[in-house]
Design a protein around this motif. Structure first.
Motif, PDB file in Angstrom:
ATOM      1  N   GLU A   1      85.648  45.983  95.249  1.00  0.00           N
ATOM      2  CA  GLU A   1      86.433  46.837  94.358  1.00  0.00           C
ATOM      3  C   GLU A   1      87.128  47.946  95.133  1.00  0.00           C
ATOM      4  OE1 GLU A   1      85.772  49.633  90.364  1.00  0.00           O
ATOM      5  OE2 GLU A   1      84.072  48.737  91.420  1.00  0.00           O
ATOM      6  N   VAL A   2      86.420  48.540  96.094  1.00  0.00           N
ATOM      7  CA  VAL A   2      86.996  49.615  96.901  1.00  0.00           C
ATOM      8  C   VAL A   2      88.131  49.071  97.760  1.00  0.00           C
ATOM      9  CG1 VAL A   2      86.502  51.359  98.654  1.00  0.00           C
ATOM     10  CG2 VAL A   2      84.796  50.831  96.891  1.00  0.00           C
ATOM     11  N   ILE A   3      87.921  47.854  98.302  1.00  0.00           N
ATOM     12  CA  ILE A   3      88.964  47.265  99.155  1.00  0.00           C
ATOM     13  C   ILE A   3      90.219  46.979  98.337  1.00  0.00           C
ATOM     14  CG2 ILE A   3      89.503  45.330 100.683  1.00  0.00           C
ATOM     15  CD1 ILE A   3      86.534  45.117 101.324  1.00  0.00           C
ATOM     16  N   ASP A   4      90.023  46.546  97.086  1.00  0.00           N
ATOM     17  CA  ASP A   4      91.181  46.266  96.231  1.00  0.00           C
ATOM     18  C   ASP A   4      92.035  47.510  96.000  1.00  0.00           C
ATOM     19  OD1 ASP A   4      90.703  43.601  95.988  1.00  0.00           O
ATOM     20  OD2 ASP A   4      89.523  43.764  94.153  1.00  0.00           O
ATOM     21  N   ARG A   5      91.438  48.725  95.919  1.00  0.00           N
ATOM     22  CA  ARG A   5      92.163  49.958  95.613  1.00  0.00           C
ATOM     23  C   ARG A   5      92.749  50.642  96.844  1.00  0.00           C
ATOM     24  NH1 ARG A   5      87.550  51.329  92.309  1.00  0.00           N
ATOM     25  NH2 ARG A   5      87.098  52.972  93.817  1.00  0.00           N
ATOM     26  N   MET A   6      92.481  50.068  98.016  1.00  0.00           N
ATOM     27  CA  MET A   6      92.962  50.709  99.242  1.00  0.00           C
ATOM     28  C   MET A   6      94.478  50.572  99.361  1.00  0.00           C
ATOM     29  SD  MET A   6      89.963  49.594 101.940  1.00  0.00           S
ATOM     30  CE  MET A   6      90.869  50.296 103.321  1.00  0.00           C
ATOM     31  N   SER A   7      95.095  51.627  99.871  1.00  0.00           N
ATOM     32  CA  SER A   7      96.539  51.640 100.097  1.00  0.00           C
ATOM     33  C   SER A   7      96.871  50.912 101.396  1.00  0.00           C
ATOM     34  CB  SER A   7      97.042  53.078 100.172  1.00  0.00           C
ATOM     35  OG  SER A   7      96.458  53.732 101.291  1.00  0.00           O
ATOM     36  N   PRO A   8      98.127  50.556 101.595  1.00  0.00           N
ATOM     37  CA  PRO A   8      98.501  49.907 102.867  1.00  0.00           C
ATOM     38  C   PRO A   8      98.139  50.741 104.079  1.00  0.00           C
ATOM     39  CG  PRO A   8     100.250  49.638 101.257  1.00  0.00           C
ATOM     40  CD  PRO A   8      99.266  50.578 100.643  1.00  0.00           C
ATOM     41  N   GLU A   9      98.345  52.101 103.958  1.00  0.00           N
ATOM     42  CA  GLU A   9      97.999  52.942 105.096  1.00  0.00           C
ATOM     43  C   GLU A   9      96.507  52.863 105.398  1.00  0.00           C
ATOM     44  OE1 GLU A   9      99.703  53.844 102.526  1.00  0.00           O
ATOM     45  OE2 GLU A   9     101.747  54.130 103.325  1.00  0.00           O
ATOM     46  N   GLN A  10      95.684  52.824 104.357  1.00  0.00           N
ATOM     47  CA  GLN A  10      94.239  52.743 104.565  1.00  0.00           C
ATOM     48  C   GLN A  10      93.839  51.388 105.154  1.00  0.00           C
ATOM     49  OE1 GLN A  10      93.057  53.645 100.539  1.00  0.00           O
ATOM     50  NE2 GLN A  10      92.480  55.767 101.067  1.00  0.00           N
ATOM     51  N   LEU A  11      94.467  50.287 104.707  1.00  0.00           N
ATOM     52  CA  LEU A  11      94.154  48.970 105.271  1.00  0.00           C
ATOM     53  C   LEU A  11      94.513  48.907 106.749  1.00  0.00           C
ATOM     54  CD1 LEU A  11      95.321  46.615 102.375  1.00  0.00           C
ATOM     55  CD2 LEU A  11      92.965  47.070 103.096  1.00  0.00           C
ATOM     56  N   ARG A  12      95.669  49.498 107.108  1.00  0.00           N
ATOM     57  CA  ARG A  12      96.047  49.503 108.520  1.00  0.00           C
ATOM     58  C   ARG A  12      95.089  50.344 109.335  1.00  0.00           C
ATOM     59  NH1 ARG A  12     101.398  49.070 106.317  1.00  0.00           N
ATOM     60  NH2 ARG A  12     101.517  51.325 105.955  1.00  0.00           N
ATOM     61  N   ALA A  13      94.620  51.455 108.760  1.00  0.00           N
ATOM     62  CA  ALA A  13      93.646  52.283 109.475  1.00  0.00           C
ATOM     63  C   ALA A  13      92.323  51.535 109.649  1.00  0.00           C
ATOM     64  CB  ALA A  13      93.425  53.589 108.708  1.00  0.00           C
ATOM     65  N   ALA A  14      91.921  50.776 108.601  1.00  0.00           N
ATOM     66  CA  ALA A  14      90.676  49.999 108.713  1.00  0.00           C
ATOM     67  C   ALA A  14      90.818  48.908 109.763  1.00  0.00           C
ATOM     68  CB  ALA A  14      90.316  49.395 107.353  1.00  0.00           C
TER      69      ALA A  14
END
Length: 669
Positions: A557-570
């Motif tokens: 659920e948390v991964i679904d709400r992540m923004s593109p900037e957050q996914l790139r940071a991860a």
């Protein structure tokens, strides 16, 4: 004048050819026994003549050898001599040879075999004395494996005949004895009184096999037997320190040379193999022979369950119409020949075992004998605690067997149709050379396929015959079925293959741990297993982190709400996460559970509006203001008076004005 006829007679005799003319003895009615005796005489003469003409043996030596070779097939002659002695002697050979006569070429006329029919047996069977009822009862008592003698069977038949027909008198005993011994059906008597095997070995017909076209390495014979000797092995649990066992032998020999290519023996105790199971001993013996001399084209064995072991000679098929797995298939052996059930004579190795019995078994002090009825007493003698220390040790028995094999292979076999008078080693040396198998390929070919598929379970292991075997290579096959092949020489290892037969890996037996682990060694083993478990968990977590990175700790659920900037940071490993909860569960899927979430960023700075000086809602001044406004509105509607004159004489407003020091309008409130 008297001398003239004599001289003429002498001249006439001298002109007679030296070759005796074939008398062409006419066929006469004869008893079955008389014909059987004639056939046995002809067999004896032919065997002697073959040794004389083919092997160059002298007459008496050929007679002695033939008497031994055909003794089992001439039961009517071995006791037909004077005082029960053998009739297979040199004198009878000459007599029977003269009876056969010679052909025009000077050879013995073996086609005149009717001349050897026993004439004393009569030209025809005489009618049996007594009634058919008597002979029906007599045969019912006499033709049984109980082996009743003629007088005993006669006595019982006479009693039964008196019950059946009191008026019927039995014939005299001497007449019955004469009828049975002279005109009885010898074949039926042997079959009924002694059994099928004695019938086959004594009076049954036999097959003459031609081995001239068989070459060394074309076919190997295999057989097993329990030796009729005993030796001792250490037994600390017994007071005397020893116990008696019997060797269980397995041997492979070349069919065209009688050469022993492999021989092993285990030990027997109470009828069970101690060192090796039956099929394991056979496979090990075959491994030794193939490793030394190469792979034969064919193998000939009996129908024993150990020879027909699934995976050894009998192929194992895991899927209908699929590939067949067996050791014989891996070695590309053309054919596994199985003898007719209960027909051991078809294998020449039986003869080799007879030689072993003569040279090893019978010379032993504790020879148990080949008669089962005599074994219990002799076996009890070997069990005597005073006698046990004098029995051979295993290494002494091994040396004795090795000496026998070496001597047998190197000793010429005169008169042998198979070796042609050569020793087995010399005959086997004529084989075509075959390159031995590579040791790795040989070991792989002798892996025994198990009869079913095995499922990979907990710890990436398979349970085979009550033991667990594990391997890291089984990870991709967890909860799937694989083929397991057993290593006969090392029970601590098995080898896994996929259902198509491709190699997966080697599996090791899982070491058991003592339940209480009281000794230092046991505790060390326990610590090692605990350390292994911790390392496995650590390796699993590391694999998860390597696969998922920082997202491994976050819920979907948390991964679904992540923004593109957050996914790139991860993806770059720079995402900031924090643990927001931690709890323990005894019965849960995981004992220690941690909940992680994204760490929120600091809020941006916001400008504040200017302060409001208006009275707070609900204050006294606010309520007064609203009340006065309502009153003013009502009066204006009624009197239409200017609003400023209303408050000229109002003392309250005057007081407010004085307090403020300024003249204010009421709307300021």
């Amino acid at each position: 004048m008297s001398g003239a006829p004599e001289n003429a007679l002498c001249k006439a005799v001298k002109t007679v050819p030296a070759v005796r003319e074939n008398r062409n003895t006419p066929e006469r009615p004869a008893t079955i026994r008389g014909r059987a005796t004639g056939e046995q005489r002809l067999l004896f003469v032919q065997t002697v003549w073959n040794h004389i003409t083919r092997d160059g043996m002298k007459h008496k030596a050929a007679v002695d050898l033939a008497a031994v070779e055909v003794a089992d097939r001439c039961p009517d002659l071995i006791r037909a001599g004077k005082n029960g002695s053998s009739a297979l002697n040199y004198t009878n050979f000459r007599t029977w040879t003269r009876a056969l006569g010679r052909t025009a070429a000077g050879e013995i006329d073996f086609g005149n075999g009717s001349a050897l029919i026993d004439r004393r047996a009569g030209t025809a069977a005489r009618p049996r004395p007594g009634s058919d009822d008597f002979w029906w009862l007599f045969d019912s008592f006499y033709k049984k494996q109980a082996g009743l003698s003629i007088p005993t069977a006669y006595k019982h038949a006479a009693v039964a005949l008196a019950k059946l027909n009191p008026a019927d008198e039995p014939p005299p005993l001497r007449s019955v004895r004469y009828q049975v011994e002279r005109y009885g059906n010898r074949a039926a008597d042997v079959y009924a009184r002694e059994g099928e095997v004695p019938f086959i070995n004594k009076v049954g017909s036999f097959i003459c096999r031609d081995w001239s076209k068989v070459k060394p390495m074309d076919c190997w014979f295999c057989d097993c037997r329990v030796a009729d000797i005993a030796y001792r092995v250490p037994a600390p649990e017994r007071k005397e320190g020893w116990k008696k066992v019997r060797p269980y032998m397995c041997a492979f020999s070349d069919a065209a040379s009688l050469f022993f290519v492999g021989i092993r023996f285990g030990v027997m105790e109470d009828g069970q193999t101690v060192a090796d199971s039956g099929h394991a001993l056979i496979i090990k013996t075959f491994f030794d022979a193939v490793g030394r001399y190469g792979v034969p084209r064919k193998v000939y064995s009996d129908n024993g369950k150990d020879f027909l072991k699934a995976g050894f000679t009998t192929p194992v098929v895991y899927e209908k119409g699929g590939r067949e797995f067996s050791i014989f298939n891996e070695l590309h052996i053309e054919r596994h020949i199985r003898s007719t059930p209960y027909n051991g004579r078809a294998k020449t190795i039986e003869r080799n075992f007879r030689y072993f019995s003569d040279d090893c078994d019978r010379i032993s002090t504790v020879y148990l004998g080949n008669a089962p009825g005599k074994r219990p007493e002799i076996s009890a003698l070997a069990d005597n605690k005073k006698y046990l220390p004098y029995l051979d040790k295993p290494e002494e028995t091994t040396v004795r067997i090795a000496d026998f094999v070496r001597e047998f292979n190197e000793t010429p076999k005169p008169g042998s149709k198979i070796t042609g008078g050569l020793s087995p080693a010399e005959a086997f040396a004529a084989r075509s050379e075959r390159s031995p198998l590579d040791p790795v390929r040989l070991a792989a070919a002798f892996l025994l396929p198990m009869p079913r598929l095995y499922k990979v379970g907990r710890g990436f292991s398979v349970a085979v015959e009550g033991k667990s075997y594990f391997s890291e290579t089984l990870q991709p096959y967890w909860d799937r079925k694989v083929i397991i092949k057993k290593n006969i020489f090392d029970p601590s290892r098995v080898f896994a293959f996929d259902p198509a037969g491709f190699f997966i890996g080697e599996c090791r037996m899982k070491q058991s741990v003592a339940a209480l682990a009281e000794s230092e060694e046991e505790r060390a083993v326990l610590k090692s297993e605990l350390r292994r478990q911790a390392e496995e968990k650590k390796a699993a977590r590391a694999a998860i982190d390597a696969a998922c990175g920082q997202l491994a700790k976050l819920q979907p659920e948390v991964i679904d709400r992540m923004s593109p900037e957050q996914l790139r940071a991860a993806r770059a490993g720079k995402l900031t996460i924090e643990m927001i909860a931690r709890y323990q569960s005894v019965k849960g899927a995981q004992h220690v559970n941690e909940v992680y979430a994204l760490k929120p960023a600091a809020p941006p700075a916001v400008s504040l509006p200017p302060p409001d000086d208006s009275p707070e809602p609900g204050s006294r001044a606010e309520r007064l203001r609203h009340g006065l406004a309502d009153m003013l509105s009502a009066e204006e509607e009624e009197n239409d008076v200017p609003e400023r004159n209303l408050f000229i004489d109002d003392p309250i407003m005057e007081k407010e004005n004085q307090n403020d020091g300024n003249e204010r309008d009421y709307r300021d409130f």
